[in-house]
Design an enzyme around this catalytic site. Structure first.
Site: not given
Ligand code: IFM
Length: 451
Positions: A164, A356
């Site tokens: 990210e 994710e």
């Molecule tokens: O916890 C975070 C992660 O570190 C990166 N993506 C989003 C998740 C939830 O906010």
């Protein structure tokens, strides 16, 4: 509706600072998140990742849980400052040994490791030398990557360079909500973008040079998703345009980040949005950034509906009052897991992994000793239903990583948000499998057929 493919991979994801704890153990150096947590008022109720889930000491127990879940793959990240306490220079053998043990245990449990090199815990020593603004920073990252590749690349095959970038640049260097807490003008943020893209490119080269086994390499940006409010061609076209756009929310764009890295060009949308603020991308820069990737990982939690709007420009639709939302107050939008992969694949033509996706919920241990989280089951079921639909439409999504295995340190929100399939009591470190854990076990067991 058909099934998920037989080789579709089911996993969960975590990151080092969010679960490991042991912040000073075995020579680990400080990261910007250690410093940020020490700064008053930055993290909810002053929480820190000093202990977190104490995974550094409890990883065997946690792998036991993964095994019990029938997990096929596990995505974790490497703490840069465990390997190189000062960010560069002298290697800390004990840091590498930890990831060695973790990798071996995973493989012994039959779980495929997916390793992310950088998930936000930037070395403070490097930040103090200018961090991502320093022209040397891409090289610092690739030197670190090479060390990891040389040590683990005989066993780990699946790699992601960065997690990210939109967030660690946008919130870390733009709004200041995340570490290191900078509020830089847009031109400086864009300079960081370019250095981070160079770091990715050099990182891929380091992985290809350093891994004994042929690696499969991708990255894991945020999927910024706009989806059509209806199935009308006008709405679909508007959603596509917005998904490829570089709107007002500066860093939160797909194409600003991914066009240079995947297509070897600056996105026309970014040129239009940022104009003179964009730094110069030389041919050599673009050549370095655009290394061949084996997959496009993408983190998708939510999306925004749009309609065709006046003159086909697209118009964001307001959510109805009382729309379902997560504890993070993110809108529940399963459609994002259909349209996100679809649009990203149209543009980038790479196989995808959902690296994710998950729900922050208000979970606690009930009087019966269990953790009942029907919302998470409902949320995941809806999102996976949409994922199944897009896979059945021929979009090559190869696997899904639920965020997260454990409740963990949610950055500026501290321990307020719980994303885990497993509840963690931070006082005792007791793990309690939530109802969603049993549910996900069945998803995996049936290879998604129950969705
Ligand atoms: O916890 C975070 C992660 O570190 C990166 N993506 C989003 C998740 C939830 O906010």
């Amino acid at each position: 509706m058909n099934s998920f493919p037989k080789d579709f991979l089911w996993g969960t994801a975590t990151s080092a600072y969010q679960i490991e704890g042991a912040y000073k153990k075995d020579g680990r150096g400080a990261s910007v998140w250690d410093r940020f947590c020490e700064t008053k008022g930055k993290v909810w109720e002053g929480h820190t990742g000093k202990v977190a889930c104490d995974h550094y000491h409890r990883f065997r127990e946690d792998i036991g849980i993964m095994r019990d879940l029938g997990l096929q793959a596990y995505r974790f990240s490497i703490s840069w400052t465990r390997i190189l306490p000062s960010g560069r220079g002298k290697v800390n053998a004990k840091g590498l040994e930890f990831y060695d043990r973790l990798t071996n245990e995973l493989l012994q449990a039959g779980i495929r490791p997916f390793c992310t090199l950088f998930h936000w815990d930037y070395p403070t020593k490097l930040y103090d030398k200018g961090g991502w603004l320093n022209e040397e920073s891409p090289k610092w990252f690739s030197d670190f990557t090479l060390k990891v590749a040389e040590r683990l690349g005989d066993r780990i095959v699946d790699w992601m360079t960065l997690n990210e970038p939109q967030v660690f640049v946008g919130l870390g260097h733009g709004t200041g909500e995340h570490a290191p807490g900078d509020k830089l003008p847009i031109a400086k943020q864009l300079k960081i973008v370019r250095n981070v893209q160079l770091a990715h490119g050099l990182g891929v080269q380091a992985l290809r040079a350093g891994c004994a086994k042929r690696g499969r390499i991708g990255w894991a940006p945020v999927g910024v998703v706009f989806y059509p409010a209806t199935d009308s061609p006008g709405d679909i076209e508007a959603a596509r345009k917005w998904t490829y756009g570089c709107g007002n929310n500066h860093m939160f764009s797909n194409t600003l980040w991914s066009d240079p890295v995947v297509l070897g060009r600056v996105a026309p949308e970014a040129e239009k949005a940022f104009g003179k603020a964009l730094p110069k991308y030389s041919d050599a820069d673009l050549h370095t950034m655009a290394q061949r990737m084996d997959f496009y990982g993408v983190n998708i939690y939510q999306g925004t509906p749009v309609t065709e709007g006046p003159k086909g420009k697209g118009k964001v639709i307001r959510f109805p009052d009382g729309n379902p939302r997560t504890a993070f107050v993110w809108n529940v939008t399963p459609e994002s897991l259909y349209w996100g992969p679809k649009f990203l694949h149209e543009r980038y033509k790479l196989p995808l992994y959902i690296t994710e996706n998950g729900l922050s919920n208000i979970d606690w241990v009930s009087t019966d000793g269990k953790v009942h989280d029907p919302q998470r089951i409902d949320f995941l079921g809806r999102y996976l239903g949409e994922l199944k639909r897009v896979v059945n439409d021929g979009v090559p999504v190869k696997g899904y990583f639920q965020w997260s295995l454990l409740d963990n340190f949610e950055w500026a929100e501290g321990y307020k948000q719980r994303f885990g399939l497993v509840h963690v009591d931070y006082g005792t470190q007791k793990r309690t499998l939530k109802d969603s854990c049993d549910w996900y076990r069945n998803v995996i067991r049936t290879q998604g057929d129950m969705i």
